[in-house]
Design a protein around this motif. Structure first.
Motif, PDB file in Angstrom:
ATOM      1  N   GLU A 103       1.181   1.565 -14.173  1.00  0.00           N
ATOM      2  CA  GLU A 103       1.180   0.103 -14.115  1.00  0.00           C
ATOM      3  C   GLU A 103       1.428  -0.365 -12.677  1.00  0.00           C
ATOM      4  N   ARG A 104       0.646  -1.337 -12.249  1.00  0.00           N
ATOM      5  CA  ARG A 104       0.725  -1.799 -10.862  1.00  0.00           C
ATOM      6  C   ARG A 104       1.284  -3.212 -10.792  1.00  0.00           C
ATOM      7  N   LYS A 105       1.935  -3.467  -9.677  1.00  0.00           N
ATOM      8  CA  LYS A 105       2.441  -4.797  -9.412  1.00  0.00           C
ATOM      9  C   LYS A 105       1.299  -5.699  -8.974  1.00  0.00           C
ATOM     10  N   PRO A 106       1.470  -6.996  -9.048  1.00  0.00           N
ATOM     11  CA  PRO A 106       0.414  -7.904  -8.583  1.00  0.00           C
ATOM     12  C   PRO A 106       0.083  -7.655  -7.113  1.00  0.00           C
ATOM     13  N   GLY A 107      -1.185  -7.525  -6.837  1.00  0.00           N
ATOM     14  CA  GLY A 107      -1.627  -7.292  -5.469  1.00  0.00           C
ATOM     15  C   GLY A 107      -1.838  -5.837  -5.112  1.00  0.00           C
ATOM     16  N   GLU A 108      -1.314  -4.920  -5.922  1.00  0.00           N
ATOM     17  CA  GLU A 108      -1.490  -3.499  -5.652  1.00  0.00           C
ATOM     18  C   GLU A 108      -2.876  -3.048  -6.111  1.00  0.00           C
ATOM     19  N   VAL A 109      -3.436  -2.138  -5.350  1.00  0.00           N
ATOM     20  CA  VAL A 109      -4.769  -1.623  -5.664  1.00  0.00           C
ATOM     21  C   VAL A 109      -4.654  -0.148  -6.017  1.00  0.00           C
ATOM     22  N   ALA A 110      -5.677   0.366  -6.656  1.00  0.00           N
ATOM     23  CA  ALA A 110      -5.690   1.769  -7.052  1.00  0.00           C
ATOM     24  C   ALA A 110      -5.784   2.666  -5.817  1.00  0.00           C
ATOM     25  N   VAL A 111      -5.278   3.879  -5.945  1.00  0.00           N
ATOM     26  CA  VAL A 111      -5.277   4.840  -4.849  1.00  0.00           C
ATOM     27  C   VAL A 111      -6.650   5.493  -4.756  1.00  0.00           C
ATOM     28  N   THR A 112      -7.294   5.346  -3.618  1.00  0.00           N
ATOM     29  CA  THR A 112      -8.596   5.988  -3.390  1.00  0.00           C
ATOM     30  C   THR A 112      -8.599   6.842  -2.131  1.00  0.00           C
ATOM     31  N   ASN A 113      -7.494   6.868  -1.407  1.00  0.00           N
ATOM     32  CA  ASN A 113      -7.373   7.676  -0.194  1.00  0.00           C
ATOM     33  C   ASN A 113      -6.212   8.645  -0.392  1.00  0.00           C
ATOM     34  N   ILE A 114      -6.492   9.943  -0.253  1.00  0.00           N
ATOM     35  CA  ILE A 114      -5.470  10.953  -0.528  1.00  0.00           C
ATOM     36  C   ILE A 114      -4.843  11.483   0.758  1.00  0.00           C
ATOM     37  N   ASN A 115      -4.955  10.741   1.855  1.00  0.00           N
ATOM     38  CA  ASN A 115      -4.392  11.217   3.110  1.00  0.00           C
ATOM     39  C   ASN A 115      -2.875  11.371   3.036  1.00  0.00           C
ATOM     40  N   SER A 116      -2.219  10.526   2.243  1.00  0.00           N
ATOM     41  CA  SER A 116      -0.768  10.651   2.110  1.00  0.00           C
ATOM     42  C   SER A 116      -0.386  11.979   1.464  1.00  0.00           C
ATOM     43  N   TYR A 117      -1.231  12.491   0.582  1.00  0.00           N
ATOM     44  CA  TYR A 117      -0.957  13.788  -0.049  1.00  0.00           C
ATOM     45  C   TYR A 117      -1.056  14.918   0.964  1.00  0.00           C
ATOM     46  N   THR A 118      -2.151  14.943   1.707  1.00  0.00           N
ATOM     47  CA  THR A 118      -2.321  16.006   2.694  1.00  0.00           C
ATOM     48  C   THR A 118      -1.297  15.886   3.820  1.00  0.00           C
TER      49      THR A 118
END
Length: 426
Positions: A226-241
């Motif tokens: 569940e996301r807060k208002p204004g949050e978007v889905a994760v499409t960039n995995i740079n934080s993982y790497t």
């Protein structure tokens, strides 16, 4: 009445503000600066204690201390430049969180990995001795069983070659890679909260259709975050790497620093060459990146990736590296550094014939080809996961079954193409 509808979003998260590395550096907190300072101070103290011999005059002792610090810094150059300039996307990461991950891995992560490897190696060696060398237990109780596997040389006991090989292979190429890669993953999970789209929740027994069914395996269901208002889905995995690389570099720098400090005796040659290329050798980074990809498949794409499957690629490559000569954390000494990095200084005199040189060169060439293939696999899957994440949050939004079918179809097509290629080559 229109004014309350105007929302000005402010965030204390530096990754939401910083765009360049310089801006992120300006937002670094005092806690992060303190951790960097403690790590640097610890490295300098250990470098001062690593001077050999200890009986040098004070001026010469200080000169050797400075040289050791310079050699230790050589190990940081290539990994840090690669990470900061080629991997890190500042907009997707919090620099303070990365510092915390690095520091935790370099201290607690390294310590617990060492202790777990010592414990696992003790159990493995005792098990192997029980199978192939049961006579060794006649030395107990004069020698406590828990230290028996570590005192064979002092006791002048020579086990069979098959015993030594089996114990060393199981501890070095299986147990140690599993522990180190698992510790990297745990450090990331405990140090930061990575953004994700999905999570797998264990289904309680009272939610299983009301029927009594004997199930040996736990059942998990996929849930969307569940996301807060204004949050978007994760499409960039740079934080993982980035975070997995930070954990990998923390463990690597601690281990490399220790081995550089062990390689300071007067008879140890080419110390700077060893230090620099020990830092260049990218096994920890490659293995951490592969784990990051599997973690992103689970948390960003919503695929069912169990823990063993998440660690398997990294453990396999790490085990191969250890088989080729790279030392796990629990092996303390650094008497044969060239076998660790699979290269030796080119200016060393070598009397090998052409056939001997080729026989030495080909295995090393094949190993570097394997590492190149692994790097290509990482780069390819990094961009593929990003593209699938976009597709997952747009075309297949709320369609879990359709996306799973799409993934299975693409995997079948890949296997079919590979089989056709193998048949044509055969």
């Amino acid at each position: 009445n229109d004014l309350p509808q105007i929302v000005v979003q402010t965030s204390t998260d530096p990754s939401k503000v910083a765009v360049t590395l310089a801006e992120a550096g300006a937002l670094i907190t005092f806690d992060s600066m303190q951790k960097i300072a403690f790590f640097s101070m610890g490295t300098c103290i250990l470098s001062y204690c690593a001077v050999s011999p200890r009986t040098l005059e004070m001026a010469e002792y200080n000169a050797q201390f400075k040289k050791i610090v310079q050699r230790v810094m050589l190990t940081f150059i290539v990994p840090l430049i690669t990470f900061l300039l080629l991997v890190l996307e500042v907009k997707e990461n919090d620099l303070n969180s990365l510092v915390n991950t690095f520091y935790t891995s370099a201290t607690l992560g390294y310590f617990f990995a060492f202790m777990m490897e010592v414990f696992a190696t003790t159990i493995i060696r005792l098990g192997v001795f029980w199978i192939w060398e049961p006579s060794i237990f006649d030395l107990t109780p004069d020698v406590p069983m828990i230290i028996l596997p570590w005192t064979l040389r002092e006791l002048s006991y020579r086990p069979k070659r098959i015993t030594l090989f089996a114990a060393d292979f199981a501890a070095t190429c299986i147990a140690a890679p599993i522990i180190e890669e698992f510790m990297k993953l745990k450090v990331v999970q405990l140090s930061t909260k990575l953004p994700r789209n999905y999570r797998w929740r264990k289904l309680p027994k009272n939610e299983s259709n009301g029927k009594k069914k004997k199930r040996k395996r736990n059942k998990y269901v996929l849930e969307e975050i569940e996301r807060k208002p204004g949050e978007v889905a994760v499409t960039n995995i740079n934080s993982y790497t980035s975070h997995m690389l930070a954990a990998s570099l923390g463990m690597k720098f601690s281990d490399t620093t220790r081995r550089v400090h062990m390689y300071t005796k007067g008879g140890d040659a080419h110390k700077s060459f060893y230090a620099f290329f020990r830092g260049v050798y990218p096994i920890h980074e490659l293995c951490g990146s592969m784990t990051a990809l599997e973690l992103a498949k689970r948390d960003v794409l919503g695929l069912n990736v169990p823990l063993w499957r998440m660690l398997l690629p990294a453990v396999f490559i790490h085990g191969l590296a250890n088989l080729k000569g790279m030392k796990p954390i629990f092996k303390w000494n650094s008497s044969t550094p060239w076998s660790e990095i699979q290269m030796s200084p080119w200016y060393i005199r070598d009397s090998s014939t052409l056939s001997q040189t080729i026989s030495k060169f080909l295995p090393k060439l094949m190993w570097f080809v394997i590492m190149g293939r692994v790097l290509g696999y990482i780069l390819k899957n990094y961009y593929m996961i990003g593209r699938k994440a976009v597709k997952r949050t747009t075309t297949f939004a709320g369609k879990n079954a359709s996306f799973s079918a799409e993934m299975e179809t693409s995997e079948l097509l890949k296997k079919t193409k590979k089989d056709k290629k193998d048949r044509s080559n055969g």
